[in-house]
Enzyme design. Structure first.
Site, short mmCIF file in Angstrom:
data_model
loop_
_atom_site.label_atom_id
_atom_site.label_comp_id
_atom_site.label_asym_id
_atom_site.label_seq_id
_atom_site.Cartn_x
_atom_site.Cartn_y
_atom_site.Cartn_z
N GLY A 59 0.82 -1.21 0.00
CA GLY A 59 0.00 0.00 0.00
C GLY A 59 0.85 1.26 0.00
O GLY A 59 1.99 1.25 0.44
N CYS A 60 0.26 2.37 -0.52
CA CYS A 60 1.00 3.63 -0.59
C CYS A 60 0.96 4.41 0.72
O CYS A 60 1.88 5.15 1.04
CB CYS A 60 0.40 4.52 -1.67
SG CYS A 60 1.13 4.26 -3.28
N VAL A 61 -0.13 4.30 1.45
CA VAL A 61 -0.28 5.12 2.65
C VAL A 61 -0.48 4.24 3.87
O VAL A 61 -1.41 3.44 3.89
CB VAL A 61 -1.47 6.08 2.52
CG1 VAL A 61 -1.61 6.93 3.78
CG2 VAL A 61 -1.27 6.99 1.33
#
Lengths: 104, 171
Positions: free
Chosen positions: A102-104
């Protein structure tokens, strides 16, 4: 999948070194993995690892830093203190999980 | 006969020697909701990789750290052909509010925080927030009007000085 030997423990890893077989992980191996990246585990670390393992079992993916913080109740600031510099990847490595996507 | 495994252990490069001294400077110049996120996401990613990160909020970007506006940024279809909707539609009353609430929902569904919470996470991760002096003066804003985590209102040259050697992103 390559097999690597860490202090006498034979484990299956991906090209980067993250464990690929969940069942090879235990508390003792966590200590060995932590030592590879310069960490000494305390109860605070272990509480986070327990959350990550449980969360992975439910969701099939490694929690990102934000999720790890919300789920374990350990603040983001403390996660950076416990697993300095690259907390999300370090937590995943020591917990024997793939690195988070995931990015965040 | 016994053999000794002498091949080096495969371990990710995460150890104490992995620190690179890399620095990132991000200039946030937009106050639209959709344009607030690229800077926040990249700052968060950089901090998670151990990169020292500074954000400079200038012009409309100041809205991202101004208490009165930071939780009320908007998204509009107007002038944004990437929505692939007729531009005339974007000008109808209520369309900006509708587009904003849809985008906010899409972001929340991905478990991405809203702007104030995202800034909080960036600061907790060791990020630095700076406000642009000229933009603050133009809007008659002082430090008290800005998010409590903003470290200071500084000039462009101060920011350039602080981010000596950094890689720079202008958004």
């Amino acid at each position: 999948m390559p097999v690597t030997t860490l202090e006498g423990h034979e484990v299956h890893v991906d090209a980067e070194g993250f464990l690929t077989d969940l069942s090879e992980w235990d508390d003792e191996l966590a200590t060995v993995l932590a030592a590879q990246i310069g960490l000494t585990l305390t109860d605070e670390h272990r509480a986070v690892l327990t959350f990550l393992r449980d969360d992975f079992a439910q969701r099939g993916e490694t929690a990102t830093l934000r999720r790890a913080s919300a789920g374990s109740g350990v603040s983001v600031k403390d996660l950076f203190r416990l697993f300095p510099q690259k907390p999300a990847k370090k937590m995943a490595y020591v917990a024997g999980l793939p690195k988070p996507v995931g990015c965040v | 006969m016994t053999t000794t495994d002498t091949s080096p252990a495969v371990v990710p490069q995460l150890g104490p020697d992995a620190a690179s001294g890399r620095k990132l400077a991000i200039i946030c110049s937009k106050g639209n909701l959709d344009m607030a996120y690229p800077g926040l996401i990249l700052a968060n990613a950089a901090l998670g990789e151990g990169v020292e990160t500074h954000l400079f909020f200038t012009f409309w970007g100041l809205d991202m750290i101004t208490k009165a506006t930071m939780d009320d940024l908007k998204f509009t279809m107007l002038g944004n052909t990437a929505t692939h909707m007729p531009q005339g539609l974007g000008g109808l009353p209520g369309m900006t509010a509708l587009a904003t609430s849809k985008l906010k929902k899409a972001i929340a569904d991905l478990d991405v925080p809203d702007v104030p919470e995202f800034l909080e996470q960036i600061v907790a991760s060791g990020g630095h927030l700076w406000a642009c002096r000229l933009s603050a003066d133009m809007n008659h804003l002082g430090l008290a009007d800005l998010d409590d985590d903003v470290e200071g209102i500084i000039s462009a040259s101060d920011f350039i000085e602080k981010t000596d050697g950094a890689q720079l992103l202008f958004i």
